[in-house]
Design a protein around this motif. Structure first.
Motif, mmCIF file in Angstrom:
data_model
loop_
_atom_site.group_PDB
_atom_site.id
_atom_site.type_symbol
_atom_site.label_atom_id
_atom_site.label_comp_id
_atom_site.label_asym_id
_atom_site.label_seq_id
_atom_site.Cartn_x
_atom_site.Cartn_y
_atom_site.Cartn_z
ATOM 1 N N SER A 177 -52.190 22.158 -0.909
ATOM 2 C CA SER A 177 -51.890 22.527 0.480
ATOM 3 C C SER A 177 -51.046 21.438 1.141
ATOM 4 C CB SER A 177 -53.198 22.729 1.259
ATOM 5 O OG SER A 177 -52.908 23.111 2.581
ATOM 6 N N ARG A 217 -47.053 11.360 7.932
ATOM 7 C CA ARG A 217 -47.797 12.633 7.968
ATOM 8 C C ARG A 217 -48.656 12.747 9.220
ATOM 9 N NH1 ARG A 217 -49.616 10.773 2.592
ATOM 10 N NH2 ARG A 217 -47.698 10.978 1.393
ATOM 11 N N THR A 251 -49.430 20.938 3.617
ATOM 12 C CA THR A 251 -49.152 21.077 5.047
ATOM 13 C C THR A 251 -50.372 20.627 5.840
ATOM 14 O OG1 THR A 251 -48.555 22.569 6.852
ATOM 15 C CG2 THR A 251 -49.937 23.489 5.138
ATOM 16 N N THR A 273 -56.916 22.501 7.339
ATOM 17 C CA THR A 273 -55.670 22.612 6.555
ATOM 18 C C THR A 273 -55.837 22.272 5.081
ATOM 19 O OG1 THR A 273 -55.033 20.303 6.951
ATOM 20 C CG2 THR A 273 -54.220 21.962 8.524
ATOM 21 N N PHE A 314 -54.883 19.528 3.966
ATOM 22 C CA PHE A 314 -53.610 18.819 3.716
ATOM 23 C C PHE A 314 -53.734 17.905 2.491
ATOM 24 C CE2 PHE A 314 -50.151 16.200 6.201
ATOM 25 C CZ PHE A 314 -49.245 16.462 5.174
ATOM 26 N N ASN A 359 -50.451 21.592 9.077
ATOM 27 C CA ASN A 359 -50.140 22.350 10.295
ATOM 28 C C ASN A 359 -51.221 23.381 10.612
ATOM 29 O OD1 ASN A 359 -49.004 24.196 12.218
ATOM 30 N ND2 ASN A 359 -47.039 23.206 11.816
#
Ligand code: NIG
Ligand code: FE
Length: 411
Positions: free
Chosen positions: A328, A132, A330, A321, A323, A332
């Motif tokens: 969530s 990741r 992602t 994010t 993440f 990105n």
């Protein structure tokens, strides 16, 4: 090692004397330099200027940036990047009609991730996180915060933070760590939340502090998780170990956690999908950064943080994010910047400021990250040929990053 970037169409977020954060109407300005060059020396931005006064001197390599933009790397101030496996099944369950809260109530959600993580070795957890982190770095993130909170036992919480610390050691990206033992009440403590809070305060916090595993402390202050009183208890205990709060508040309900964050001098209050006028008032005049997580709103189909109203109230705003495997999946930041423009009505300038300088502030990194400033870390995104910076959020879903430089290293 000297790397010279030449013929940069536009150098973005250029600041000779950057403020630590940008608020209200200041966020509308994104200072740029056209037809520019920039010199990277070792891990720092050494110098930059316009091409009509070119840099003259020996360098190790030159990158031609004709038609391209160069901007400081994204600063992602809120992630749970260290986790085990995924929650793809819950994703399908939600498509089939269950809510995020219903899934959590049946023992899924955070508890599902905790179960997976407790049964994953530290080395395996590290390997999953490496995949990741590499992806995140290649998507232009140059500084990142990583939380614990999927351990929920002393051993597993420490394991998560050790993995985050190992990532920090082995990768050039700047990593800040946050202890989030109060992410959910584990199954074994069901109906006995106070005993879990006691464990956090008397066992986890001292160990996290003595091993120097965290920069910050976090609490999921939310109905069904930790109340304002619970949050105060944990934050005041954490203060004894100099752990500064960065807290999850107002994701589903406004229960007063924002004012508590401000009272305990939180560096940031994050989520804020449900925000009251009192919350905005509490933030005014404080040093606490509101952080919006639009990828979470997108993924869970919940309201977006009222970013427009936050900025219009004269407040700063950062974007991150979040993440994580549940709300969530992602890391990105390019998507987050687009979503903030599309769904929260931030202008491209505001969104880029929120994802760079203000993101750096929300990790205590605005002295070294988040702008093109001499002496700051050489954390740079070089785009592919694009017509303008507004094109980046506009053409959402496309990858416009050609080269990433992290701490002076070309990835
Ligand atoms: O920031 N809201 C709390 N924590 C995470 C998600 C937790 C999960 O579903 O795994 C968040 O959204
Ligand atoms: Fe989160």
């Amino acid at each position: 090692m000297k790397i010279l970037l030449v013929n940069i169409d536009q150098l973005l977020q250029v600041r000779e004397k950057p403020p630590s954060k940008l608020k209200g109407s200041e966020m509308k300005e994104l200072p740029t330099l056209s037809n520019a060059w920039l010199l990277v020396e070792d891990d720092r931005i050494a110098h930059f200027g316009a091409m009509d006064t070119p840099f003259e001197g020996a360098v190790d390599s030159t990158i031609d940036c004709t038609g391209r933009l160069v901007l400081p790397s994204w600063c992602d101030s809120h992630t749970h990047l260290v986790f085990a496996g995924n929650r793809e099944q819950e994703f399908v369950d939600r498509i089939n009609g269950m809510t995020y809260q219903e899934i959590a109530a049946r023992g899924g959600g955070i508890l599902n991730s905790a179960n997976k993580l407790q049964n994953t070795s530290e080395d395996e957890l590290f390997l999953q996180a490496v995949i990741r982190l590499r992806e995140v770095m290649l998507s232009g993130t140059g500084a990142i915060e990583i939380k614990s909170g999927y351990g929920l036992t002393t051993e597993a919480e420490l394991k998560m933070l050790r993995v985050a610390k190992r990532l920090a050691k082995e990768f050039p990206i700047e990593i800040k760590t946050t202890f989030l033992g109060a992410h959910a009440v584990p199954q074994e403590f069901k109906g006995n939340k106070d005993a879990y809070i006691e464990l956090i305060c008397k066992e986890m916090l001292p160990k996290v502090a003595s091993e120097k595993l965290a920069d910050y402390v976090d609490v999921f202050c939310e109905e069904g998780y930790f109340s304002v009183a619970d949050t105060e208890k944990i934050l005041s205990e954490a203060k004894k170990y100099n752990l500064i709060p960065k807290i999850h508040v107002n994701q589903f309900n406004a229960i007063g956690g924002v004012a508590t964050g401000v009272k305990y001098e939180a560096l940031s209050v994050d989520h804020l999908e449900v925000l009251s006028d009192e919350d905005i008032k509490a933030l005014q005049g404080s040093d606490t950064m509101p952080v919006a997580l639009p990828a979470c709103s997108y993924f869970l189909s919940i309201p977006y943080t009222p970013g427009r109203a936050i900025i219009d109230a004269g407040l700063p705003l950062a974007l991150a994010t979040d993440f994580n495997p549940g709300s969530s999946p992602t890391g990105n930041m390019n998507f987050v910047v687009s979503a903030a423009c599309i769904k929260m009505r931030l202008t491209p300038e505001e969104a880029i400021n929120a994802a760079t300088l203000n993101g750096a502030y929300a990790m205590g990194l605005s002295d070294s990250h988040g702008s093109i400033t001499r002496g700051k870390k050489a954390n740079l995104i070089i785009t592919s040929p694009v017509p303008s910076y507004g094109f980046l959020p506009y053409s959402f879903g496309s990858n416009h990053i050609e080269t990433v430089i992290c701490n002076g290293k070309i990835l």
